[in-house]
Design a protein around this motif. Structure first.
Motif, PDB file in Angstrom:
ATOM      1  N   CYS A 110     108.936  72.269  88.287  1.00 25.57           N
ATOM      2  CA  CYS A 110     107.691  73.022  88.136  1.00 25.57           C
ATOM      3  C   CYS A 110     107.096  72.809  86.745  1.00 25.57           C
ATOM      4  CB  CYS A 110     107.994  74.504  88.356  1.00 25.57           C
ATOM      5  SG  CYS A 110     106.520  75.510  88.365  1.00 25.57           S
ATOM      6  N   ASN A 112     104.725  74.959  85.569  1.00 27.41           N
ATOM      7  CA  ASN A 112     103.960  76.169  85.235  1.00 27.41           C
ATOM      8  C   ASN A 112     104.515  77.002  84.089  1.00 27.41           C
ATOM      9  OD1 ASN A 112     101.752  75.973  87.102  1.00 27.41           O
ATOM     10  ND2 ASN A 112     103.335  76.103  88.658  1.00 27.41           N
ATOM     11  N   PHE A 113     105.796  76.908  83.840  1.00 20.96           N
ATOM     12  CA  PHE A 113     106.408  77.620  82.705  1.00 20.96           C
ATOM     13  C   PHE A 113     106.021  79.104  82.632  1.00 20.96           C
ATOM     14  CE2 PHE A 113     106.862  73.193  81.638  1.00 20.96           C
ATOM     15  CZ  PHE A 113     108.124  73.124  81.070  1.00 20.96           C
ATOM     16  N   CYS A 114     106.175  79.822  83.718  1.00 23.61           N
ATOM     17  CA  CYS A 114     106.032  81.282  83.647  1.00 23.61           C
ATOM     18  C   CYS A 114     107.071  81.748  82.630  1.00 23.61           C
ATOM     19  CB  CYS A 114     106.287  81.914  85.012  1.00 23.61           C
ATOM     20  SG  CYS A 114     105.142  81.314  86.264  1.00 23.61           S
ATOM     21  N   TYR A 116     109.143  84.025  82.135  1.00 23.76           N
ATOM     22  CA  TYR A 116     110.438  84.613  82.503  1.00 23.76           C
ATOM     23  C   TYR A 116     111.313  83.637  83.289  1.00 23.76           C
ATOM     24  CZ  TYR A 116     107.641  84.943  86.691  1.00 23.76           C
ATOM     25  OH  TYR A 116     106.817  84.605  87.731  1.00 23.76           O
ATOM     26  N   CYS A 117     110.780  82.468  83.640  1.00 23.64           N
ATOM     27  CA  CYS A 117     111.416  81.640  84.670  1.00 23.64           C
ATOM     28  C   CYS A 117     112.168  80.435  84.101  1.00 23.64           C
ATOM     29  CB  CYS A 117     110.359  81.159  85.659  1.00 23.64           C
ATOM     30  SG  CYS A 117     111.057  80.164  86.971  1.00 23.64           S
ATOM     31  N   GLN A 154     108.456  74.626  94.382  1.00 27.32           N
ATOM     32  CA  GLN A 154     108.364  75.764  93.455  1.00 27.32           C
ATOM     33  C   GLN A 154     106.929  76.297  93.424  1.00 27.32           C
ATOM     34  OE1 GLN A 154     111.155  73.765  92.617  1.00 27.32           O
ATOM     35  NE2 GLN A 154     112.308  75.616  93.000  1.00 27.32           N
ATOM     36  N   ARG A 230     101.072  83.925  83.713  1.00 28.48           N
ATOM     37  CA  ARG A 230     100.554  83.759  85.079  1.00 28.48           C
ATOM     38  C   ARG A 230      99.025  83.784  84.946  1.00 28.48           C
ATOM     39  NH1 ARG A 230     104.136  82.672  89.199  1.00 28.48           N
ATOM     40  NH2 ARG A 230     102.956  83.948  90.664  1.00 28.48           N
TER      41      ARG A 230
HETATM   42  S1  SF4 Z   1     107.973  81.379  88.688  1.00 29.37           S
HETATM   43 FE1  SF4 Z   1     107.470  79.736  90.103  1.00 29.37          FE
HETATM   44  S2  SF4 Z   1     105.541  78.891  89.302  1.00 29.37           S
HETATM   45 FE2  SF4 Z   1     106.469  80.085  87.624  1.00 29.37          FE
HETATM   46  S3  SF4 Z   1     107.703  78.583  86.437  1.00 29.37           S
HETATM   47 FE3  SF4 Z   1     109.061  79.552  87.953  1.00 29.37          FE
HETATM   48  S4  SF4 Z   1     109.034  78.170  89.685  1.00 29.37           S
HETATM   49 FE4  SF4 Z   1     107.254  77.657  88.427  1.00 29.37          FE
END
Ligand code: SF4
Length: 323
Positions: A110, A112-114, A116-117, A154, A230
């Motif tokens: 992914c 996107n680097f949210c 927390y993830c 993802q 986000r």
């Molecule tokens: S929560 Fe989903 S969209 Fe956001 S970084 Fe993780 S896998 Fe990627």
């Protein structure tokens, strides 16, 4: 996604080995780890004790693969006989029975680097599969009589075929929808930031779409969403849900949400409460925040006490169950 990886690892192993009925009978144990949530990591640490017990009675070989963060990797190197990098080739397609659910990865990783993830750090950045391979697997699953086919990524909305840049997720879905068979198509997960009008239109006209959609909101508060990295607002999310419900009135909508994100005040949580009451999700997956090593959030103070996270979780469960 990890379940799909495990199925494919099993296909490869069963070419040369006989499947053991339980851990107690196995001589070769492959652990496919997920680091997204702490309880899943704790389960792997728990297995180490089990291995010690088994090793007192007989010889076993243990292999670790999957999503592993650096800190755990250092410890696991000493505990497992071998650490294998995650296989991203997706070559080993399982032979599904008609009552099974086919799990077909369309991408892994992914971008996107949210905040927390851990996924971008364990699975790496986005890698998409060739659309022709995906369509072949959908066709095969349909021929095997499978009734439920899940397309996994993802963020499926980021999909772009490496063989043809014009094939994005909506185009892939449109092509999949043309395949003959009595199956329903599911997918997970789409990101609200790029859920296009084009995909809504294709889903509304689709003959195979399951009419089940998981659209993770994560928080009902704009400041928290921003801190989660986000890139959408609550208003944008609500507008998107309205648009989807208008186009597909019998849609079953589920969401994912995190309670007790660092610094989440009672007022900010009440905005998530409001959103839940307003949108009346059919299903909600509620997660209590826990810091994950290596993420931007791991530097923030995990300052919402566990008891308060539990209270917030219970409030949302109650709303989700009773409207
Ligand atoms: S929560 Fe989903 S969209 Fe956001 S970084 Fe993780 S896998 Fe990627």
């Amino acid at each position: 996604m990890n379940e799909a990886d495990s199925e494919r690892i099993a296909v490869r192993l069963e070419r040369k080995h006989k499947k053991a009925r339980s851990l107690n009978e196995a001589d070769l144990i492959v652990v496919n780890m997920c680091s997204v949530r702490k309880p899943a990591v704790d389960r792997v640490y728990g297995l180490l004790e089990k291995f010690k017990e088994i090793r007192k009675k007989r010889k076993i070989r243990t292999i670790l693969t999957g999503c592993i963060v650096k800190k755990d990797l250092m410890r696991f190197r000493k505990e497992f006989d071998e650490i294998l990098e995650q296989d991203k080739s997706f070559k080993d397609f399982p032979n599904y029975a008609p009552q099974q659910t086919a799990l077909i990865p369309i991408s892994t990783g992914c971008n996107n680097f949210c905040s927390y993830c851990v996924v971008p750090f364990t699975r790496g950045t986005l890698k998409c599969r060739d659309h022709k391979d995906i369509l072949k697997e959908i066709k095969k699953s349909a021929q095997q009589g499978v009734k439920e086919i899940w397309l996994l990524g993802q963020n499926v909305n980021d999909y772009q075929s490496p063989a043809d840049k014009k094939i994005d997720f909506s185009e892939l879905f449109r092509l999949a929808d043309k395949i003959k068979g009595e199956f329903k198509l599911y997918f997970t997960s789409p990101h609200p930031k790029n859920f296009s009008d084009k995909i809504i239109k294709i889903l509304a006209q689709s003959k195979h779409f399951s009419k089940y959609l998981n659209l993770p909101v994560q928080s009902g508060d704009d400041i928290i969403l921003k801190r989660m990295n986000r890139p959408y607002t609550v208003k944008k999310y609500k507008d998107l849900v309205r648009k989807i419900r208008k186009a597909i009135p019998d849609i079953n909508l589920s969401t994912d949400v995190i309670v007790g994100f660092p610094g989440e005040t009672k007022k900010q949580f009440s905005n998530t409460e409001k959103l839940f009451k307003e949108l009346k999700f059919n299903i909600a997956y509620i997660n209590k925040y826990s810091p994950r090593e290596g993420t931007a959030c791991s530097k923030l103070k995990d300052d919402v006490p566990f008891k308060e996270k539990k209270r917030r979780e219970q409030i949302l469960i109650k709303i989700a169950n009773h409207g």
